[in-house]
Design a protein around this motif. Structure first.
Motif, PDB file in Angstrom:
ATOM      1  N   MET A 288       8.214 103.477 103.296  1.00  0.00           N
ATOM      2  CA  MET A 288       7.275 103.774 103.558  1.00  0.00           C
ATOM      3  C   MET A 288       6.473 102.888 105.184  1.00  0.00           C
ATOM      4  O   MET A 288       6.634 103.099 105.636  1.00  0.00           O
ATOM      5  CB  MET A 288       6.298 102.644 102.687  1.00  0.00           C
ATOM      6  N   ALA A 289       7.017 101.677 105.161  1.00  0.00           N
ATOM      7  CA  ALA A 289       7.162 101.034 106.752  1.00  0.00           C
ATOM      8  C   ALA A 289       7.668 101.173 107.772  1.00  0.00           C
ATOM      9  O   ALA A 289       6.809 101.220 108.383  1.00  0.00           O
ATOM     10  CB  ALA A 289       7.840  99.670 105.980  1.00  0.00           C
ATOM     11  N   TYR A 290       8.398 101.953 107.216  1.00  0.00           N
ATOM     12  CA  TYR A 290       9.253 102.690 108.879  1.00  0.00           C
ATOM     13  C   TYR A 290       8.746 104.097 108.941  1.00  0.00           C
ATOM     14  O   TYR A 290       8.661 104.117 110.222  1.00  0.00           O
ATOM     15  CB  TYR A 290      11.025 102.604 107.913  1.00  0.00           C
TER      16      TYR A 290
ATOM     17  N   LEU B 124       6.862  95.683 106.368  1.00  0.00           N
ATOM     18  CA  LEU B 124       6.058  96.058 107.727  1.00  0.00           C
ATOM     19  C   LEU B 124       6.223  94.651 108.427  1.00  0.00           C
ATOM     20  O   LEU B 124       6.892  94.717 109.890  1.00  0.00           O
ATOM     21  CB  LEU B 124       4.035  95.903 107.161  1.00  0.00           C
ATOM     22  N   ASN B 125       6.268  93.014 108.461  1.00  0.00           N
ATOM     23  CA  ASN B 125       6.438  92.369 108.904  1.00  0.00           C
ATOM     24  C   ASN B 125       8.730  92.839 109.715  1.00  0.00           C
ATOM     25  O   ASN B 125       8.128  92.016 110.507  1.00  0.00           O
ATOM     26  CB  ASN B 125       6.685  91.121 108.221  1.00  0.00           C
ATOM     27  N   GLN B 126       9.068  93.154 108.331  1.00  0.00           N
ATOM     28  CA  GLN B 126      10.610  92.905 108.463  1.00  0.00           C
ATOM     29  C   GLN B 126      10.931  94.340 109.125  1.00  0.00           C
ATOM     30  O   GLN B 126      12.200  94.213 109.904  1.00  0.00           O
ATOM     31  CB  GLN B 126      11.256  92.864 107.348  1.00  0.00           C
ATOM     32  N   VAL B 127      10.975  95.140 108.997  1.00  0.00           N
ATOM     33  CA  VAL B 127      11.268  96.481 109.450  1.00  0.00           C
ATOM     34  C   VAL B 127      10.133  96.992 110.838  1.00  0.00           C
ATOM     35  O   VAL B 127      10.720  96.906 111.599  1.00  0.00           O
ATOM     36  CB  VAL B 127      10.766  98.305 108.614  1.00  0.00           C
ATOM     37  N   CYS B 128       9.134  96.980 111.333  1.00  0.00           N
ATOM     38  CA  CYS B 128       8.163  96.986 111.922  1.00  0.00           C
ATOM     39  C   CYS B 128       8.397  95.595 113.297  1.00  0.00           C
ATOM     40  O   CYS B 128       7.536  95.333 114.632  1.00  0.00           O
ATOM     41  CB  CYS B 128       6.772  97.401 111.936  1.00  0.00           C
ATOM     42  N   CYS B 129       8.702  94.479 112.410  1.00  0.00           N
ATOM     43  CA  CYS B 129       8.622  93.490 113.441  1.00  0.00           C
ATOM     44  C   CYS B 129       7.021  93.119 113.593  1.00  0.00           C
ATOM     45  O   CYS B 129       6.132  92.627 114.671  1.00  0.00           O
ATOM     46  CB  CYS B 129       8.963  92.955 114.498  1.00  0.00           C
ATOM     47  N   TYR B 130       5.774  93.034 112.792  1.00  0.00           N
ATOM     48  CA  TYR B 130       4.650  93.928 112.621  1.00  0.00           C
ATOM     49  C   TYR B 130       4.278  91.983 112.953  1.00  0.00           C
ATOM     50  O   TYR B 130       4.612  91.282 111.797  1.00  0.00           O
ATOM     51  CB  TYR B 130       3.665  93.583 112.138  1.00  0.00           C
TER      52      TYR B 130
END
Length: 204
Positions: free
Chosen positions: A45-47, A111-117
């Motif tokens: 979902m984050a992706y 979101l932090n891991q996949v998107c680097c947010y």
């Protein structure tokens, strides 16, 4: 002889391959989530929610799995976006509950891991309202949301609905906190089937 073999089969479970799973009556939402591969689900979902990525540091496959290159760069070298992320709120009670808190943590981590947010944990009730129609709306207190640390924030807001003992539906909205517009929405429907203590599921 045939009757004896049939009796043995019934006792030993020879017909187990024909067992049909049914609704998960009596199972709580935490029990169903415990049988679910949640980390992968939330990474996928984050992706879909990402508009930027860690592409300078890693390569992502289409199934959302993160594959880090042998020589990853420092996160400080990437222009990282900051987002507010709330816990997931139950559409029936309008509160997170134990499961909503868990899903909120999983969403933030993914979101932090996949998107680097960069992640800012936001209290749902402080910035958003969920009305009887199940709609999410900003409280319009933009001055409280805006901050020097994240001058152009977006918010990721999650809700869930536990239906008929055997279905969980997740809704995740990405919201522009200045305009209130939903810029992206991702949904997942998890269907569970049970027999005794055994739980299986499928995701759509």
């Amino acid at each position: 002889m045939g009757l004896i073999l049939a009796g043995i089969c019934l006792l030993s479970g020879c017909a187990a391959t024909n067992v049909v799973y049914g609704p998960c009556y009596g199972k709580t939402l935490p029990q169903l989530l415990d049988a679910t591969t949640l980390k992968r689900l939330f990474q996928e979902m984050a992706y879909e929610l990402c508009t930027d990525s860690c592409s300078d540091c890693s390569t992502r496959t289409f199934d959302g799995k993160l594959l880090v290159t042998p020589k990853p760069c420092a996160l400080e070298e990437i222009k990282r976006q900051t987002v507010l992320v709330t816990d997931f709120v139950d559409l029936k009670s309008y509160v997170p509950g134990e499961s909503g808190l868990l899903m909120g943590e999983l969403m933030r981590g993914s979101l932090n891991q996949v998107c680097c947010y960069k992640i800012v944990q936001a209290e749902f009730g402080k910035y958003f309202k969920l009305n009887e129609n199940g709609l999410v709306s900003l409280t319009r207190r933009v001055s409280e949301i805006k901050h020097d640390g994240y001058p152009q924030p977006e918010a990721v807001v999650g809700t869930y609905n536990f239906l008929n003992n055997s279905k969980v539906v997740l809704f995740v909205r990405r919201i522009n906190t200045t305009t209130g517009y939903v810029t992206k929405m991702v949904t997942r429907e998890i269907d569970y089937s049970c027999i005794g203590r055994k739980i299986v599921y499928g995701v759509n």
